[in-house]
Design a protein around this motif. Structure first.
Motif, PDB file in Angstrom:
ATOM      1  N   ALA A 221      32.703 114.337  67.527  1.00  0.00           N
ATOM      2  CA  ALA A 221      32.382 113.753  66.218  1.00  0.00           C
ATOM      3  C   ALA A 221      31.919 112.309  66.377  1.00  0.00           C
ATOM      4  O   ALA A 221      32.260 111.631  67.345  1.00  0.00           O
ATOM      5  N   VAL A 222      31.141 111.840  65.408  1.00  0.00           N
ATOM      6  CA  VAL A 222      30.777 110.434  65.302  1.00  0.00           C
ATOM      7  C   VAL A 222      31.465 109.917  64.052  1.00  0.00           C
ATOM      8  O   VAL A 222      31.138 110.335  62.938  1.00  0.00           O
ATOM      9  N   VAL A 223      32.444 109.024  64.243  1.00  0.00           N
ATOM     10  CA  VAL A 223      33.267 108.528  63.148  1.00  0.00           C
ATOM     11  C   VAL A 223      32.780 107.138  62.766  1.00  0.00           C
ATOM     12  O   VAL A 223      32.680 106.255  63.613  1.00  0.00           O
ATOM     13  N   LYS A 224      32.477 106.947  61.487  1.00  0.00           N
ATOM     14  CA  LYS A 224      31.922 105.679  61.030  1.00  0.00           C
ATOM     15  C   LYS A 224      32.933 104.862  60.218  1.00  0.00           C
ATOM     16  O   LYS A 224      32.563 104.133  59.320  1.00  0.00           O
ATOM     17  N   GLU A 225      34.212 104.995  60.555  1.00  0.00           N
ATOM     18  CA  GLU A 225      35.272 104.247  59.875  1.00  0.00           C
ATOM     19  C   GLU A 225      36.371 103.938  60.884  1.00  0.00           C
ATOM     20  O   GLU A 225      36.369 104.453  61.997  1.00  0.00           O
ATOM     21  N   ASP A 226      37.301 103.070  60.483  1.00  0.00           N
ATOM     22  CA  ASP A 226      38.429 102.744  61.354  1.00  0.00           C
ATOM     23  C   ASP A 226      39.206 103.999  61.733  1.00  0.00           C
ATOM     24  O   ASP A 226      39.464 104.848  60.886  1.00  0.00           O
ATOM     25  N   VAL A 227      39.575 104.093  63.001  1.00  0.00           N
ATOM     26  CA  VAL A 227      40.396 105.203  63.466  1.00  0.00           C
ATOM     27  C   VAL A 227      41.671 104.602  64.070  1.00  0.00           C
ATOM     28  O   VAL A 227      41.605 103.854  65.042  1.00  0.00           O
ATOM     29  N   LYS A 228      42.806 104.918  63.450  1.00  0.00           N
ATOM     30  CA  LYS A 228      44.094 104.466  63.963  1.00  0.00           C
ATOM     31  C   LYS A 228      45.064 105.635  64.158  1.00  0.00           C
ATOM     32  O   LYS A 228      46.172 105.437  64.636  1.00  0.00           O
ATOM     33  N   ALA A 229      44.657 106.854  63.761  1.00  0.00           N
ATOM     34  CA  ALA A 229      45.527 108.023  63.874  1.00  0.00           C
ATOM     35  C   ALA A 229      44.737 109.203  64.408  1.00  0.00           C
ATOM     36  O   ALA A 229      43.573 109.387  64.051  1.00  0.00           O
ATOM     37  N   LEU A 230      45.378 109.978  65.255  1.00  0.00           N
ATOM     38  CA  LEU A 230      44.778 111.191  65.806  1.00  0.00           C
ATOM     39  C   LEU A 230      45.737 112.347  65.615  1.00  0.00           C
ATOM     40  O   LEU A 230      46.951 112.148  65.589  1.00  0.00           O
TER      41      LEU A 230
ATOM     42  N   GLY B 134      32.362 102.991  70.333  1.00  0.00           N
ATOM     43  CA  GLY B 134      31.964 103.624  71.584  1.00  0.00           C
ATOM     44  C   GLY B 134      32.651 104.965  71.751  1.00  0.00           C
ATOM     45  O   GLY B 134      33.365 105.436  70.858  1.00  0.00           O
ATOM     46  N   LYS B 135      32.422 105.591  72.910  1.00  0.00           N
ATOM     47  CA  LYS B 135      33.031 106.897  73.191  1.00  0.00           C
ATOM     48  C   LYS B 135      34.505 106.699  73.522  1.00  0.00           C
ATOM     49  O   LYS B 135      34.860 105.851  74.328  1.00  0.00           O
ATOM     50  N   ILE B 136      35.320 107.532  72.917  1.00  0.00           N
ATOM     51  CA  ILE B 136      36.762 107.536  73.171  1.00  0.00           C
ATOM     52  C   ILE B 136      37.104 108.877  73.810  1.00  0.00           C
ATOM     53  O   ILE B 136      36.691 109.931  73.316  1.00  0.00           O
TER      54      ILE B 136
ATOM     55  N   PHE C 116      35.138 111.743  71.389  1.00  0.00           N
ATOM     56  CA  PHE C 116      34.481 111.494  70.113  1.00  0.00           C
ATOM     57  C   PHE C 116      33.967 110.067  70.163  1.00  0.00           C
ATOM     58  O   PHE C 116      34.314 109.297  71.062  1.00  0.00           O
ATOM     59  N   THR C 117      33.093 109.710  69.225  1.00  0.00           N
ATOM     60  CA  THR C 117      32.478 108.383  69.216  1.00  0.00           C
ATOM     61  C   THR C 117      32.840 107.646  67.940  1.00  0.00           C
ATOM     62  O   THR C 117      32.786 108.221  66.851  1.00  0.00           O
ATOM     63  N   VAL C 118      33.203 106.368  68.091  1.00  0.00           N
ATOM     64  CA  VAL C 118      33.468 105.503  66.939  1.00  0.00           C
ATOM     65  C   VAL C 118      32.254 104.602  66.762  1.00  0.00           C
ATOM     66  O   VAL C 118      31.821 103.941  67.703  1.00  0.00           O
ATOM     67  N   GLN C 119      31.691 104.601  65.545  1.00  0.00           N
ATOM     68  CA  GLN C 119      30.566 103.721  65.202  1.00  0.00           C
ATOM     69  C   GLN C 119      30.870 103.025  63.883  1.00  0.00           C
ATOM     70  O   GLN C 119      30.174 103.206  62.892  1.00  0.00           O
ATOM     71  N   ASP C 120      31.925 102.224  63.875  1.00  0.00           N
ATOM     72  CA  ASP C 120      32.347 101.507  62.670  1.00  0.00           C
ATOM     73  C   ASP C 120      31.564 100.202  62.582  1.00  0.00           C
ATOM     74  O   ASP C 120      31.728  99.315  63.415  1.00  0.00           O
ATOM     75  N   GLU C 121      30.695 100.082  61.588  1.00  0.00           N
ATOM     76  CA  GLU C 121      29.856  98.893  61.443  1.00  0.00           C
ATOM     77  C   GLU C 121      30.685  97.640  61.192  1.00  0.00           C
ATOM     78  O   GLU C 121      30.339  96.560  61.645  1.00  0.00           O
ATOM     79  N   GLN C 122      31.786  97.755  60.497  1.00  0.00           N
ATOM     80  CA  GLN C 122      32.671  96.620  60.227  1.00  0.00           C
ATOM     81  C   GLN C 122      33.245  96.077  61.538  1.00  0.00           C
ATOM     82  O   GLN C 122      33.249  94.886  61.769  1.00  0.00           O
ATOM     83  N   THR C 123      33.694  96.966  62.403  1.00  0.00           N
ATOM     84  CA  THR C 123      34.250  96.554  63.692  1.00  0.00           C
ATOM     85  C   THR C 123      33.172  95.918  64.550  1.00  0.00           C
ATOM     86  O   THR C 123      33.403  94.921  65.212  1.00  0.00           O
TER      87      THR C 123
END
Length: 180
Positions: A35-44, A91-93, A113-120
């Motif tokens: 997945a490409v996640v475009k928000e903060d990720v703190k839980a899996l 980036g890729k996690i 999965f990939t994190v692409q959070d513009e805020q971060t």
């Protein structure tokens, strides 16, 4: 005697295959695989097809292969849940999981999965890390692998050998009955 071996063979063919391949498998994850996640990720959350036992865990790594701290890990039936104190970096996690399935076998696997959070990304500014070729290669080589530990492979081998022995005995007894 022939009926005895026929019963044994029938029971073997009916009961054994379901036990041999009853290992736990990852069926769902949040964030999802690739997945490409475009928000903060703190839980899996990782969900398996059977309950998992105490001792099951997972670790996280960024695309450079550096470990990311996981603060809490909780097991709830087939669910393995974890949290981090800060949002995951862009980036890729890679999620490397290791569980003890309901059948008692230790099973390993991983996914990305990939994190692409513009805020971060805006907050990080120049803090983006450079990926070394070796680290990126080693993470990519591990992607989408799942293996069984050596002990869990012994059961299928033993079952196959016993099955062959029962079949050979069956034909030997059949030949003796025909010659009598």
């Amino acid at each position: 005697m022939r009926n005895f071996f026929a019963c044994i063979l029938s029971l073997y063919l009916i009961l054994i295959p379901t036990q041999v391949w009853a290992h736990s498998n990852l069926t769902e994850s949040i964030p999802a695989i690739d997945a490409v996640v475009k928000e903060d990720v703190k839980a899996l959350q990782l969900t398996f097809n059977t309950d998992i036992l105490k001792g099951s865990t997972f670790t996280l790594a960024n695309e450079a292969g550096q470990a990311i701290a996981v603060d809490t890990i909780q097991i709830d039936g087939p669910h393995l849940k974890g949290t981090t104190s800060v949002p995951l970096p862009n980036g890729k996690i890679t999620v490397n999981w290791s569980i003890i399935g309901a059948d008692g076998h230790l099973i390993h696997g991983n996914y990305q999965f990939t994190v692409q959070d513009e805020q971060t990304a805006a907050n990080d500014g120049k803090k983006q890390t450079t990926i070394t070729t070796d680290a990126a290669t080693s993470v990519n080589e591990q992607q989408n692998t799942s293996k069984l530990d050596g002990d869990s492979l012994m059961l299928p081998i033993i079952v196959v050998v016993l099955g062959i022995a029962v079949i050979v005995l069956f034909f030997i007894m059949k030949k003796k009955d025909a010659n009598s």
